[in-house]
Design an enzyme around this catalytic site. Structure first.
Site, PDB file in Angstrom:
ATOM      1  N   HIS A   1      -9.735  12.847   0.016  1.00  0.00           N
ATOM      2  CA  HIS A   1      -9.335  12.694   1.422  1.00  0.00           C
ATOM      3  C   HIS A   1     -10.535  12.174   2.211  1.00  0.00           C
ATOM      4  O   HIS A   1     -11.557  12.841   2.314  1.00  0.00           O
ATOM      5  CB  HIS A   1      -8.891  14.044   1.987  1.00  0.00           C
TER       6      HIS A   1
ATOM      7  N   HIS B   1       0.846   3.282  -7.471  1.00  0.00           N
ATOM      8  CA  HIS B   1       1.812   3.229  -6.373  1.00  0.00           C
ATOM      9  C   HIS B   1       2.134   1.790  -5.985  1.00  0.00           C
ATOM     10  O   HIS B   1       1.244   0.990  -5.679  1.00  0.00           O
ATOM     11  CB  HIS B   1       1.259   3.978  -5.166  1.00  0.00           C
TER      12      HIS B   1
ATOM     13  N   HIS C   1      -1.220   4.658 -20.171  1.00  0.00           N
ATOM     14  CA  HIS C   1      -0.249   4.093 -19.235  1.00  0.00           C
ATOM     15  C   HIS C   1      -0.730   4.325 -17.805  1.00  0.00           C
ATOM     16  O   HIS C   1      -1.269   5.391 -17.491  1.00  0.00           O
ATOM     17  CB  HIS C   1       1.130   4.728 -19.442  1.00  0.00           C
TER      18      HIS C   1
ATOM     19  N   ASN D   1       8.975  -0.731  -2.133  1.00  0.00           N
ATOM     20  CA  ASN D   1       8.085   0.401  -1.891  1.00  0.00           C
ATOM     21  C   ASN D   1       8.944   1.600  -1.470  1.00  0.00           C
ATOM     22  O   ASN D   1       9.447   1.650  -0.360  1.00  0.00           O
ATOM     23  CB  ASN D   1       7.078   0.047  -0.792  1.00  0.00           C
TER      24      ASN D   1
ATOM     25  N   CYS E   1       2.200   7.960   1.410  1.00  0.00           N
ATOM     26  CA  CYS E   1       2.800   7.607   0.119  1.00  0.00           C
ATOM     27  C   CYS E   1       2.205   8.369  -1.049  1.00  0.00           C
ATOM     28  O   CYS E   1       2.747   8.307  -2.160  1.00  0.00           O
ATOM     29  CB  CYS E   1       2.650   6.102  -0.124  1.00  0.00           C
TER      30      CYS E   1
END
Length: 509
Positions: free
Chosen positions: A301, A389, A385, A422, A222
């Site tokens: 990562h 996700h 702002h 989602n 995502c």
């Protein structure tokens, strides 16, 4: 906790040192030039009159010309070595037609008619959907709304083509940019990667030029939308005077789960149809009409950790049904990835006062053994702002708590989850479009986009608004929020029961 804090502080200190080093190295020639000018110029001016300086210049014309040429070369080298600004010209989000809308009760009933679920799995999906934060008008592809469901390559392609062509058509119409002027095209879809690729599909449909730079991202989860933006940023540094088209989507048709493995059932209750397209440019003349300028991208990562790597996986259950399994450790892994990400982003955006407060509490705790709580930086001092996700209600609740954000800051993410579900990597753009539709974006505002993805990854992008975005103009241009913005936000309770009568089903013959 102390060990995690120490690792976070150590990483943050290393990041700050690396950042300071790079800034010093990059600016060293300019510092030396200014220092030399400040040291040499005043004595010369004080000891020589204007006439004497003119005489010296005439006598040493060759030296003066060489010096001017050297200065001109230095200025040119400095100008060409600076990173090209990356502008976001405009964006588009996909909104399916009313025929694709389904209430939560309709979704549960359709899952039951799809067959394969036992009563326990049906009850579990109903409980999850009651707590999901999704509303009564999220979207499914036609393939999953038919009886029986039609999950095949052709219907998957139909879904993706409708989304991709829909957002690209809208974006090109809004910006007035010709398809042949696009020099870079990047598409990302994690779970569905057809041959030819999505990028080839776009090149073929819009007849892009033969030398277009193209990249197709899959399996990135995502957070792939931010990865695509970061890739486009780097490509725009080496391909001058062009546009980059970034398309983010996910395919639902082939990724609905029809088995009874509980960790794989959660995705049925969250993922819905969606997609977005973004037009970026490094053309300086685009600054006048662009909405935003990209300031920072930070990619984290944590795939080196087996626990992080295995918390979101696509796999088969014992009956051969393919689905995405979500580990119980997902929230913990996401928290670790977020901490690592903000230790890099913090020094780039936070005011010095916040950085010093954080450092002071660490010193008091680690050196003087004082009983003080670690200071959580206040990102609202630097960012206006927050587009987080919309992966699920639990993710949003955790980030609201850990980043100490207000309900106003969380509203774009919660309303995106409520209205669209989602939508994977495109959810960040629905959230930014919500801020625009509500008239929140003012000139100079900074927007922080945060996304999580399998692997496990946490990626961030920070944008600066180049102008105030007119909410009325956004609605007239076809915002995905145009029909809903006046009735939102709405309060979404922690649990919203689903009527058993409406959700009942009969097993298909």
């Amino acid at each position: 906790m102390d060990r995690d804090l120490f690792r976070t502080v150590k990483q943050g200190t290393r990041n700050q040192a690396r950042l300071l080093y790079h800034r010093l190295v990059c600016r060293l020639p300019h510092l030396l030039a200014v220092t030399l000018l400040l040291v040499v110029a005043p004595p010369l001016v004080s000891t020589l009159s204007l006439a004497a300086l003119w005489g010296e210049a005439r006598a040493n014309a060759a030296v003066l010309v060489a010096a001017c040429a050297g200065c001109a070369a230095a200025v040119y080298a400095y100008a060409t070595s600076r990173p090209r600004p990356v502008y976001l010209v405009d964006l588009a989000g996909y909104k399916p037609g009313p025929a694709h809308e389904a209430t939560r009760a309709q979704a549960i009933r359709q899952f039951g008619l799809a067959g394969g679920f036992d009563d326990e799995s049906m009850s579990f999906q109903k409980r999850m959907m009651e707590r999901s934060g999704l509303g009564e008008a999220t979207h499914f592809p036609a393939s999953l709304m038919s009886i029986p469901v039609d999950m095949c390559l052709q219907t998957a392609r139909d879904e993706s083509e409708a989304v991709v062509f829909g957002v690209v058509d809208e974006l090109l119409a809004k910006t007035g940019v010709r398809a042949e002027d696009v020099g870079v095209v990047i598409a990302n879809s994690s779970l569905y990667s057809p041959t030819p690729s999505f990028v080839s599909l776009i090149v073929n449909r819009y007849r892009l030029r033969h030398d277009v730079v193209s990249h197709n991202l899959s399996g990135m989860g995502c957070s792939a939308g931010i990865i695509a933006i970061d890739l486009a940023k780097h490509l725009l540094q080496v391909h001058p005077d062009t546009y980059a088209l970034v398309v983010s989507t996910e395919n639902i048709t082939l990724n609905a789960y029809l088995g009874n493995n509980r960790p794989m059932l959660v995705t049925n209750t969250l993922f819905r149809v969606g997609g977005a397209a973004v037009l970026l440019s490094n053309r300086r003349q685009e600054r006048a009409r662009a909405k935003y300028q990209l300031i920072h991208t930070v990619r984290t990562h944590r795939g080196a950790s087996d626990r992080s790597y295995g918390c979101v996986t696509q796999e088969e259950d014992d009956a051969g049904h393919v689905g995405v399994s979500l580990s119980k450790e997902l929230m913990s892994v996401a928290g670790e990835a977020l901490r690592t990400n903000i230790t890099t982003l913090g020094p780039l955006v936070l005011p010095l006062s916040e950085q010093l407060r954080f450092l002071a509490t660490v010193v008091l705790k680690r050196v003087f053994r004082a009983d003080v709580k670690p200071h959580t930086p206040d990102f609202t001092l630097a960012l206006d702002h927050f587009c987080i996700h919309a992966g699920g209600r639990g993710v949003l609740d955790e980030l609201e708590r850990s980043l100490k954000l207000s309900a106003w800051h969380m509203e774009p993410s919660r309303m995106t989850l409520y209205r669209f579900g989602n939508t994977s990597s495109s959810s960040l753009w629905y959230e930014l479009a919500y801020c625009e539709a509500k008239g929140r974006i003012k000139k100079g505002d900074r927007v922080w986009q945060i996304a999580f993805g399998s692997g496990f990854k946490c990626n961030s992008a920070v944008w600066k608004a180049l102008r105030a975005v007119d909410a009325v103009a956004v609605g007239d241009a076809g915002s995905p929020w145009a029909q809903d913005v006046d009735v939102l936000p709405v309060h979404v309770p922690k649990v919203v029961p689903i009527d058993d009568d409406q959700a009942s089903y009969k097993t298909a013959a």
